[in-house]
Design a protein around this motif. Structure first.
Motif, PDB file in Angstrom:
ATOM      1  N   TRP A  18     -21.699 -43.125   3.547  1.00 18.75           N
ATOM      2  CA  TRP A  18     -22.554 -42.146   4.237  1.00 18.75           C
ATOM      3  C   TRP A  18     -23.291 -41.267   3.241  1.00 18.75           C
ATOM      4  O   TRP A  18     -24.505 -41.050   3.365  1.00 18.75           O
ATOM      5  N   ARG A  22     -27.333 -40.872   2.486  1.00 15.43           N
ATOM      6  CA  ARG A  22     -28.059 -39.603   2.564  1.00 15.43           C
ATOM      7  C   ARG A  22     -28.939 -39.433   1.326  1.00 15.43           C
ATOM      8  O   ARG A  22     -30.076 -38.942   1.430  1.00 15.43           O
ATOM      9  N   ASP A  25     -31.896 -41.681   1.748  1.00 12.07           N
ATOM     10  CA  ASP A  25     -32.813 -41.179   2.774  1.00 12.07           C
ATOM     11  C   ASP A  25     -33.508 -39.893   2.331  1.00 12.07           C
ATOM     12  O   ASP A  25     -34.600 -39.582   2.792  1.00 12.07           O
ATOM     13  N   GLN A 277     -16.222 -40.466  15.386  1.00 14.21           N
ATOM     14  CA  GLN A 277     -17.673 -40.355  15.549  1.00 14.21           C
ATOM     15  C   GLN A 277     -18.443 -40.769  14.299  1.00 14.21           C
ATOM     16  O   GLN A 277     -19.675 -40.749  14.284  1.00 14.21           O
ATOM     17  N   TYR A 278     -17.719 -41.127  13.241  1.00 16.22           N
ATOM     18  CA  TYR A 278     -18.361 -41.443  11.967  1.00 16.22           C
ATOM     19  C   TYR A 278     -19.203 -42.708  12.046  1.00 16.22           C
ATOM     20  O   TYR A 278     -18.749 -43.738  12.526  1.00 16.22           O
ATOM     21  N   ARG A 279     -20.422 -42.582  11.575  1.00 22.08           N
ATOM     22  CA  ARG A 279     -21.314 -43.722  11.388  1.00 22.08           C
ATOM     23  C   ARG A 279     -21.994 -43.526  10.034  1.00 22.08           C
ATOM     24  O   ARG A 279     -22.600 -42.477   9.795  1.00 22.08           O
ATOM     25  N   ASP A 281     -24.691 -44.465   8.805  1.00 15.80           N
ATOM     26  CA  ASP A 281     -26.156 -44.372   8.754  1.00 15.80           C
ATOM     27  C   ASP A 281     -26.708 -43.146   9.463  1.00 15.80           C
ATOM     28  O   ASP A 281     -27.926 -43.000   9.601  1.00 15.80           O
ATOM     29  N   THR A 282     -25.849 -42.236   9.931  1.00 11.26           N
ATOM     30  CA  THR A 282     -26.328 -41.040  10.627  1.00 11.26           C
ATOM     31  C   THR A 282     -26.568 -39.900   9.638  1.00 11.26           C
ATOM     32  O   THR A 282     -25.903 -39.819   8.602  1.00 11.26           O
ATOM     33  N   PRO A 283     -27.511 -39.002   9.933  1.00  7.85           N
ATOM     34  CA  PRO A 283     -27.821 -37.910   9.000  1.00  7.85           C
ATOM     35  C   PRO A 283     -26.737 -36.845   8.918  1.00  7.85           C
ATOM     36  O   PRO A 283     -26.704 -36.069   7.970  1.00  7.85           O
ATOM     37  N   GLU A 288     -23.624 -36.245  15.726  1.00  8.71           N
ATOM     38  CA  GLU A 288     -25.077 -36.232  15.726  1.00  8.71           C
ATOM     39  C   GLU A 288     -25.575 -34.966  16.413  1.00  8.71           C
ATOM     40  O   GLU A 288     -24.894 -34.420  17.287  1.00  8.71           O
TER      41      GLU A 288
END
Length: 318
Positions: A18, A22, A25, A277-279, A281-283, A288
């Motif tokens: 993750w 970041r 991104d 809830q961990y992903r 590719d999420t910011p 979220e």
């Protein structure tokens, strides 16, 4: 700014993918732990980030990403003590796995960028101050040549862990035990090529060659980047803390390590719910933003003010 990754959870151990996403991104979203509806957007360009400080007990899963950090100055705070599964159930064997991993990390990035944290020192029927002295001395010998600094800290009984500490028969070392440990630890560290500092402690241990330290270390950051920085003391930490101001991108109640003394998690159940809830590719880490959140881009710019002079560089190398 200085980026803290993270006091709130072990990102290198559990959320390395993750974090690297970041960086790729170029930004991260961080929920305010006091006011959860306030979300900060942090730009992670090299122009904004002066240094990254990683906190971990097990960087094994993160080692493959070290090459992606080449543009960023960084160092690791590596916590390594001798507790067993009764205290740190999520940690692998210290002697067989974590000490070699510490040595490997140091070999890859340099001993000045891996700080050894022997933290926290706690007392119970299984962990006496004599046990800590023996364990510290043994580890200092194993880590000789792999780090330049050891950090020691003594258990703080935070409100959220007070009951479980009492139930487990765990207490903070008494003052005489602190001095007994500091005397032997300071000598052992010096004998193995390390300086010793304390973390957020009120004790004056200078008579043992131990000074007050800071984990977000302005002087170390300046040495790593070759420039002076203008940064204040972090007002959000305890009064005894000497850390420079930084921005932490972690989240509480997300660390699966389940250390008995942890102040950053309320319960195993809460951590399980949040970590689900961990992903990668999420910011935002483990969650979220929703339509009720107020997302504000935090002003971030370099704290660097000038290059070190040749004279200052010479002093820094000594």
């Amino acid at each position: 700014m200085i980026l803290s990754v993270s006091r709130r959870t072990d990102v290198p151990a559990f959320y390395g993918e993750w974090f690297i996403n970041r960086l790729r991104d170029g930004s991260v979203l961080v929920r305010n732990p006091v006011n959860p509806k306030q979300v900060s957007k942090i730009l992670l360009s090299r122009e904004n980030i002066d240094c990254i400080v990683f906190w971990t007990k097990n960087p094994e899963n993160f080692m493959k990403y070290l090459g992606e950090l080449k543009e960023y100055p960084f160092y690791f705070q590596f916590t390594l003590n001798g507790y067993g599964k009764d205290i740190e159930p999520g940690m692998p064997d210290k002697k067989k796995e974590l000490i070699p991993l510490f040595q490997e990390l140091s070999g890859k990035i340099g001993k000045e960028r891996v700080i050894w944290r022997y933290d926290p020192v706690l007392i119970s029927k299984d962990y006496s101050i004599e046990w800590h002295i023996h364990t510290f001395e043994s580890m200092a010998e194993a880590l000789e040549g792999y780090t330049k600094q050891a950090v020691i800290s003594f258990l703080d009984i935070y409100r959220k862990i007070k009951r479980q500490m009492a139930q487990a028969g765990i207490r903070r070392p008494a003052e005489e035990e602190v001095f007994q440990f500091a005397q032997r630890a300071g000598t052992s560290a010096r004998n193995h090529g390390m300086t010793t500092v304390t973390c957020a402690e009120g004790y004056d241990l200078s008579c043992f060659g131990i000074r007050k330290g800071c984990c977000i270390d302005r002087e170390l950051v300046e040495k790593l980047i070759g420039m002076k920085i203008s940064v204040d003391k972090d007002k959000n930490q305890r009064p005894e803390c000497g850390c420079a101001e930084s921005f932490d991108i972690g989240s509480y109640d997300t660390c699966p390590a389940d250390c008995l003394y942890c102040y950053a998690s309320h319960s195993r159940e809460t951590v399980n719910q949040t970590a689900a809830q961990y992903r990668p590719d999420t910011p935002m880490l483990c969650g979220e933003p929703d339509q009720f959140d107020k997302i504000t881009e935090r002003k971030a710019e370099s704290c660097a003010i000038a290059q070190l002079s040749f004279f200052e560089e010479s002093l820094a190398d000594k």
